[in-house]
Design an enzyme around this catalytic site. Structure first.
Site, PDB file in Angstrom:
ATOM      1  N   LYS A  83       0.853  -1.187   0.000  1.00 39.73           N
ATOM      2  CA  LYS A  83       0.000   0.000   0.000  1.00 39.73           C
ATOM      3  C   LYS A  83       0.888   1.237   0.000  1.00 39.73           C
ATOM      4  O   LYS A  83       1.796   1.360   0.845  1.00 39.73           O
ATOM      5  CB  LYS A  83      -0.833  -0.013   1.279  1.00 39.73           C
TER       6      LYS A  83
HETATM    7  C1  E4P Z   1      -8.224   0.777   4.351  1.00 38.33           C
HETATM    8  O1  E4P Z   1      -7.567   0.456   3.385  1.00 38.33           O
HETATM    9  C2  E4P Z   1      -8.195   2.131   4.931  1.00 38.33           C
HETATM   10  O2  E4P Z   1      -6.957   2.411   5.468  1.00 38.33           O
HETATM   11  C3  E4P Z   1      -9.293   2.230   5.949  1.00 38.33           C
HETATM   12  O3  E4P Z   1     -10.494   1.755   5.365  1.00 38.33           O
HETATM   13  C4  E4P Z   1      -9.470   3.624   6.508  1.00 38.33           C
HETATM   14  O4  E4P Z   1     -10.609   3.658   7.317  1.00 38.33           O
HETATM   15  P1  E4P Z   1     -10.917   4.844   8.363  1.00 38.33           P
HETATM   16  O5  E4P Z   1     -11.180   6.092   7.590  1.00 38.33           O
HETATM   17  O6  E4P Z   1     -12.127   4.370   9.106  1.00 38.33           O
HETATM   18  O7  E4P Z   1      -9.696   4.958   9.233  1.00 38.33           O
END
Ligand code: E4P
Length: 219
Positions: A83
């Site tokens: 990522k």
């Molecule tokens: C996943 O890939 C993201 O990092 C995550 O869904 C972020 O979610 P949040 O906005 O609830 O922290």
């Protein structure tokens, strides 16, 4: 539509695997920090029980270090999707990792323009954050709609991975729009089962059944 689980908690993932709904997992530095465990070990453990892509996020911000971290994370297991954040260095890293055949999830996407750049950089997944857009008074789902149309127009292979999902409605909207993947916190997966009429109907069936005194299996 694929469901990824948005957590770094191994017990939560283990509990969900028998449902058949775990097509992959997404983590981020905050989710890893919440577990208080070693990141490499955590990612290896998750990858050993999940067949689909498991996102592991770099924390460097410059290209050289990000690439180094990305290659290291990818070496932990075959199903790691590295990522990277949607920055210039992040997209340069995305391009380099993709050229090496490594899966890449481009994260922290908040606009259609950013999503277009990620697709052109060859991202395997783009992660638009719907909940965080809703939080600032925008409509996160409008962004998903735009990205899905844009990617279809040019047959980009990048999959739209709806992130920052907070509600059951986010999941339904993502499916109606045709997003490829939704990453769900475990709590939201369980909420998908819920309907008061299911509970009410089941209770009525079981009450009536009890009155018969029968059992389905021979005694
Ligand atoms: C996943 O890939 C993201 O990092 C995550 O869904 C972020 O979610 P949040 O906005 O609830 O922290």
């Amino acid at each position: 539509m694929k469901f990824f689980v948005d957590t770094a908690n191994i017990e939560d993932i283990e509990k969900l695997i028998p449902t058949g709904f775990v097509d992959g997992v997404t983590t981020n530095p905050s989710l890893i920090a919440k577990q208080g465990a070693d990141m490499a070990e955590t990612i290896k453990n998750i990858c050993s029980i999940v067949n689909g892509p498991v996102s592991a996020e770099v924390t460097a911000t410059d290209f050289t270090k990000m690439l180094e971290e990305g290659e290291y994370l990818a070496s932990l297991a075959k199903n790691v999707a590295v990522k990277v954040p949607l920055t210039i260095d992040g997209l340069k890293t995305c391009k380099s990792l993709r050229e090496k055949g490594i899966m890449v999830n481009v994260t922290l996407c908040f606009s259609a323009a950013q999503a277009l750049l990620a697709a052109k950089a060859g991202a395997s997944f783009i992660s638009p954050f719907v909940g965080r857009l809703d939080d600032i008074g925008e409509k996160g789902m409008d962004l998903i709609e735009d990205i899905v149309i844009m990617y279809e127009n040019y047959a980009f292979e990048t999959e739209v991975l709806v992130a920052s999902i907070r509600t059951k409605q986010h999941v339904i909207d993502s499916a109606v729009i045709g997003a490829h993947v939704a990453t769900l916190p475990p709590k939201v997966i369980y909420e998908l089962y819920d309907h008061s009429l299911t509970d009410k109907g089941l209770k009525a069936f079981l009450d009536d059944w009890a009155k018969t005194g029968q059992s389905i299996l021979p005694k």
